[in-house]
Design a protein around this motif. Structure first.
Motif, PDB file in Angstrom:
ATOM      1  N   GLU A  37       0.827  -1.219   0.000  1.00 17.07           N
ATOM      2  CA  GLU A  37       0.000   0.000   0.000  1.00 17.07           C
ATOM      3  C   GLU A  37       0.854   1.258   0.000  1.00 17.07           C
ATOM      4  N   GLY A  38       2.084   1.143   0.450  1.00 13.27           N
ATOM      5  CA  GLY A  38       2.979   2.299   0.469  1.00 13.27           C
ATOM      6  C   GLY A  38       4.132   2.049   1.410  1.00 13.27           C
ATOM      7  N   HIS A  39       5.360   2.191   0.901  1.00 15.16           N
ATOM      8  CA  HIS A  39       6.538   1.956   1.734  1.00 15.16           C
ATOM      9  C   HIS A  39       7.639   2.956   1.398  1.00 15.16           C
ATOM     10  N   ILE A  40       8.629   3.024   2.257  1.00 19.51           N
ATOM     11  CA  ILE A  40       9.778   3.884   2.021  1.00 19.51           C
ATOM     12  C   ILE A  40      10.601   3.247   0.903  1.00 19.51           C
ATOM     13  N   LYS A  41      11.062   4.055  -0.018  1.00 22.24           N
ATOM     14  CA  LYS A  41      11.808   3.561  -1.189  1.00 22.24           C
ATOM     15  C   LYS A  41      12.944   2.626  -0.775  1.00 22.24           C
ATOM     16  N   ASP A  42      13.009   1.503  -1.442  1.00 20.85           N
ATOM     17  CA  ASP A  42      14.056   0.490  -1.224  1.00 20.85           C
ATOM     18  C   ASP A  42      13.987  -0.241   0.119  1.00 20.85           C
ATOM     19  N   ALA A  43      12.923  -0.026   0.888  1.00 22.15           N
ATOM     20  CA  ALA A  43      12.784  -0.731   2.164  1.00 22.15           C
ATOM     21  C   ALA A  43      12.625  -2.228   1.926  1.00 22.15           C
ATOM     22  N   VAL A  44      13.196  -3.024   2.821  1.00 22.90           N
ATOM     23  CA  VAL A  44      13.072  -4.484   2.749  1.00 22.90           C
ATOM     24  C   VAL A  44      11.951  -4.910   3.694  1.00 22.90           C
ATOM     25  N   ASN A  45      11.016  -5.681   3.165  1.00 26.10           N
ATOM     26  CA  ASN A  45       9.865  -6.113   3.950  1.00 26.10           C
ATOM     27  C   ASN A  45      10.130  -7.470   4.606  1.00 26.10           C
ATOM     28  N   ILE A  46      10.179  -7.467   5.945  1.00 23.24           N
ATOM     29  CA  ILE A  46      10.295  -8.713   6.711  1.00 23.24           C
ATOM     30  C   ILE A  46       9.160  -8.690   7.739  1.00 23.24           C
ATOM     31  N   ASP A  47       8.123  -9.454   7.473  1.00 18.22           N
ATOM     32  CA  ASP A  47       6.884  -9.427   8.250  1.00 18.22           C
ATOM     33  C   ASP A  47       7.096  -9.927   9.693  1.00 18.22           C
ATOM     34  N   TYR A  48       6.829  -9.015  10.653  1.00 12.64           N
ATOM     35  CA  TYR A  48       6.997  -9.363  12.071  1.00 12.64           C
ATOM     36  C   TYR A  48       6.128 -10.564  12.467  1.00 12.64           C
ATOM     37  N   TYR A  49       4.965 -10.690  11.840  1.00 10.67           N
ATOM     38  CA  TYR A  49       4.031 -11.762  12.205  1.00 10.67           C
ATOM     39  C   TYR A  49       4.345 -13.104  11.526  1.00 10.67           C
ATOM     40  N   ALA A  50       5.299 -13.110  10.583  1.00 15.47           N
ATOM     41  CA  ALA A  50       5.624 -14.358   9.870  1.00 15.47           C
ATOM     42  C   ALA A  50       6.333 -15.342  10.800  1.00 15.47           C
ATOM     43  N   ASP A  51       6.094 -16.618  10.573  1.00 15.38           N
ATOM     44  CA  ASP A  51       6.698 -17.673  11.403  1.00 15.38           C
ATOM     45  C   ASP A  51       8.221 -17.633  11.365  1.00 15.38           C
ATOM     46  N   ASP A  52       8.771 -17.218  10.224  1.00 14.41           N
ATOM     47  CA  ASP A  52      10.224 -17.231  10.074  1.00 14.41           C
ATOM     48  C   ASP A  52      10.865 -15.858  10.292  1.00 14.41           C
TER      49      ASP A  52
END
Length: 111
Positions: A37-52
Motif C-alpha cells: 500500500e505504500g513503503h519507504i523507497k528500497d525498504a526491505v519487507n520482513i513481516d513481524y508476524y511471519a513464522d520465520d
C-alpha cells in the motif's frame, strides 16, 4: 567519541536525516499487504508476524546499523528488542511508524 549502539527510538526528522546522510538499509516489519500500500523507497519487507521472522532477521549482517519501522511503532519496538537480543549493534526505530512518516508528508512508494 563512542559509537552509538542499542535500540534507539527516533522521530520522523531524525529518521529521514539518517536515511539521507548514512543511506542505511530500511527494514519494514509490516505485513506484505501493508507494504504494498505504500513503503519507504528500497525498504526491505520482513513481516513481524511471519513464522520465520526471527530466522530472516537473523540472516542479516549484524555489524551494520539499520533503520526499522512498522505502522505505528508497536511491532518495530518488539522487533528492535529481538534484533538487539540476536546481537545487532545499532537499530534506529521510527517511533511513530509509517503513520507518523506519512502524516509528516514524507515520501512513500506504492507497489
Amino acid at each position: 567519541a563512542e559509537k552509538p549502539s542499542g535500540h534507539k527510538r527516533i522521530g520522523v526528522d531524525a529518521f529521514a536525516k539518517i536515511l539521507k546522510e548514512q543511506k542505511l538499509p530500511v527494514l519494514d516489519v509490516r505485513t506484505p499487504d501493508e507494504y504494498d500500500e505504500g513503503h519507504i523507497k528500497d525498504a526491505v519487507n520482513i513481516d513481524y508476524y511471519a513464522d520465520d521472522f526471527k530466522k530472516r532477521i537473523g540472516q542479516l549482517d549484524k555489524t551494520k546499523a539499520y533503520l526499522l519501522h512498522c505502522r505505528s511503532g508497536g511491532r518495530s519496538g518488539r522487533a528492535g528488542k529481538i534484533m538487539i537480543d540476536l546481537g545487532f549493534k545499532l537499530i534506529y526505530d521510527l517511533a511513530p511508524g509509517m503513520n507518523g512518516w506519512q502524516a509528516a508528508g514524507r515520501p512513500v512508494v506504492a507497489k
